[in-house]
Design a protein around this motif. Structure first.
Motif, PDB file in Angstrom:
ATOM      1  N   GLY A  34      30.532  37.375  -4.267  1.00 57.61           N
ATOM      2  CA  GLY A  34      29.814  38.600  -3.911  1.00 57.61           C
ATOM      3  C   GLY A  34      29.261  38.545  -2.503  1.00 57.61           C
ATOM      4  O   GLY A  34      29.282  39.534  -1.772  1.00 57.61           O
ATOM      5  N   LYS A  35      28.771  37.383  -2.090  1.00 59.24           N
ATOM      6  CA  LYS A  35      28.250  37.232  -0.725  1.00 59.24           C
ATOM      7  C   LYS A  35      29.357  37.416   0.304  1.00 59.24           C
ATOM      8  O   LYS A  35      29.127  37.995   1.368  1.00 59.24           O
ATOM      9  N   LEU A  36      30.549  36.942  -0.015  1.00 62.83           N
ATOM     10  CA  LEU A  36      31.687  37.181   0.881  1.00 62.83           C
ATOM     11  C   LEU A  36      32.003  38.665   0.964  1.00 62.83           C
ATOM     12  O   LEU A  36      32.276  39.195   2.047  1.00 62.83           O
ATOM     13  N   TYR A  37      31.943  39.341  -0.174  1.00 61.56           N
ATOM     14  CA  TYR A  37      32.207  40.780  -0.195  1.00 61.56           C
ATOM     15  C   TYR A  37      31.153  41.535   0.619  1.00 61.56           C
ATOM     16  O   TYR A  37      31.471  42.469   1.363  1.00 61.56           O
ATOM     17  N   VAL A  38      29.893  41.129   0.481  1.00 60.31           N
ATOM     18  CA  VAL A  38      28.808  41.782   1.216  1.00 60.31           C
ATOM     19  C   VAL A  38      29.055  41.702   2.724  1.00 60.31           C
ATOM     20  O   VAL A  38      28.751  42.645   3.461  1.00 60.31           O
ATOM     21  N   LEU A  39      29.632  40.600   3.175  1.00 59.67           N
ATOM     22  CA  LEU A  39      29.901  40.434   4.611  1.00 59.67           C
ATOM     23  C   LEU A  39      30.821  41.524   5.161  1.00 59.67           C
ATOM     24  O   LEU A  39      30.749  41.866   6.337  1.00 59.67           O
ATOM     25  N   VAL A  40      31.696  42.055   4.308  1.00 59.99           N
ATOM     26  CA  VAL A  40      32.665  43.048   4.781  1.00 59.99           C
ATOM     27  C   VAL A  40      32.378  44.456   4.262  1.00 59.99           C
ATOM     28  O   VAL A  40      33.075  45.394   4.610  1.00 59.99           O
ATOM     29  N   SER A  41      31.365  44.601   3.443  1.00 59.61           N
ATOM     30  CA  SER A  41      31.047  45.913   2.860  1.00 59.61           C
ATOM     31  C   SER A  41      29.829  46.505   3.550  1.00 59.61           C
ATOM     32  O   SER A  41      28.711  46.028   3.382  1.00 59.61           O
ATOM     33  N   ASN A  42      30.057  47.527   4.321  1.00 57.73           N
ATOM     34  CA  ASN A  42      29.001  48.143   5.117  1.00 57.73           C
ATOM     35  C   ASN A  42      28.765  49.573   4.633  1.00 57.73           C
ATOM     36  O   ASN A  42      29.690  50.385   4.655  1.00 57.73           O
ATOM     37  N   PRO A  43      27.544  49.900   4.190  1.00 55.09           N
ATOM     38  CA  PRO A  43      27.287  51.277   3.761  1.00 55.09           C
ATOM     39  C   PRO A  43      27.542  52.252   4.906  1.00 55.09           C
ATOM     40  O   PRO A  43      27.266  51.960   6.064  1.00 55.09           O
ATOM     41  N   THR A  44      28.081  53.403   4.551  1.00 54.24           N
ATOM     42  CA  THR A  44      28.341  54.423   5.571  1.00 54.24           C
ATOM     43  C   THR A  44      27.450  55.631   5.326  1.00 54.24           C
ATOM     44  O   THR A  44      27.022  55.894   4.205  1.00 54.24           O
ATOM     45  N   THR A  45      27.225  56.348   6.385  1.00 54.70           N
ATOM     46  CA  THR A  45      26.404  57.550   6.313  1.00 54.70           C
ATOM     47  C   THR A  45      27.205  58.676   5.678  1.00 54.70           C
ATOM     48  O   THR A  45      28.372  58.872   5.994  1.00 54.70           O
ATOM     49  N   ILE A  46      26.557  59.402   4.795  1.00 56.03           N
ATOM     50  CA  ILE A  46      27.181  60.551   4.144  1.00 56.03           C
ATOM     51  C   ILE A  46      27.116  61.726   5.126  1.00 56.03           C
ATOM     52  O   ILE A  46      26.058  61.983   5.721  1.00 56.03           O
ATOM     53  N   GLU A  47      28.227  62.414   5.302  1.00 56.93           N
ATOM     54  CA  GLU A  47      28.243  63.591   6.183  1.00 56.93           C
ATOM     55  C   GLU A  47      27.206  64.604   5.698  1.00 56.93           C
ATOM     56  O   GLU A  47      27.023  64.789   4.501  1.00 56.93           O
ATOM     57  N   GLU A  48      26.539  65.266   6.640  1.00 57.67           N
ATOM     58  CA  GLU A  48      25.442  66.178   6.295  1.00 57.67           C
ATOM     59  C   GLU A  48      25.819  67.216   5.242  1.00 57.67           C
ATOM     60  O   GLU A  48      25.044  67.489   4.334  1.00 57.67           O
ATOM     61  N   GLU A  49      27.018  67.777   5.345  1.00 51.38           N
ATOM     62  CA  GLU A  49      27.415  68.823   4.395  1.00 51.38           C
ATOM     63  C   GLU A  49      27.670  68.276   2.987  1.00 51.38           C
ATOM     64  O   GLU A  49      27.735  69.036   2.024  1.00 51.38           O
TER      65      GLU A  49
END
Length: 192
Positions: A34-49
């Motif tokens: 899971g820690k390896l996965y966290v290194l490559v998993s970056n939350p993204t911003t939801i488009e305003e609409e």
């Protein structure tokens, strides 16, 4: 009875699988993966609409000191809500990053770590890992926009109640992307 090479392979495979699934060794392995996965998993911003707005902030919680808190008290602030548990390997994997984010932003935004766990276990886990996180326990239904069947689930909410980031599963919540988004929300909030 002679055991064939293929049967030995199957016995070893299922023994290792059982070890990973049903023992603390398996939990350790799952957390490390899971820690390896966290290194490559970056939350993204939801488009305003596409952002959902929390329709009702009325949600009863109890904090780590046993005091009743209503989520409504936090309305109008930037909030990070994380649903987690001590028995959840993906939760454990992402917690160091969430702790680092909390350390740097605890005086700027509200953090709500909602534990789906026994308070005694939570306190032992926090102490063992030297985390000083604001943990809450739910005493009612969360807003429908924050309802998720899985943990960890994390939401970043702006001061207008809009869900700006949402991640089902573990992610790097201490990434520059998240920090930039929080800084932007704080700058916008101060400009109003």
């Amino acid at each position: 009875m002679n055991i064939t090479k293929k049967q030995w392979s199957n016995i070893i495979f299922f023994s290792v699988l059982a070890l990973i699934i049903f023992t603390p060794v398996g939990t350790f392995v799952k957390v490390q993966l899971g820690k390896l996965y966290v290194l490559v998993s970056n939350p993204t911003t939801i488009e305003e609409e596409n952002r959902e707005t929390i329709s009702d902030f009325n949600w009863n919680l109890v904090d780590g000191q046993g005091e009743s808190v209503n989520f409504k008290e936090m309305e109008g602030e930037v909030i990070l809500v994380n649903f987690w548990a001590t028995w959840c390997p993906p939760c454990i994997a992402e917690m160091p990053n969430l702790n680092a984010l909390h350390t740097d932003y605890k005086d700027k935004i509200r953090f709500v770590f909602v534990a789906n766990d026994n308070e005694k276990r939570v306190n032992a886990y926090l102490k063992k890992n030297e985390y000083d996180l604001p943990v809450y326990y739910t005493k009612g239904n969360e807003p429908k926009e924050l309802s998720s069947p899985s943990i960890p689930t994390t939401y970043l909410i702006d001061d207008q109640g809009n869900i700006v980031m949402k991640e089902l599963g573990s992610a790097d919540w201490n990434s520059s992307n998240v920090r930039n988004q929080i800084d932007e929300l704080l700058a916008f909030s101060l400009a109003e």
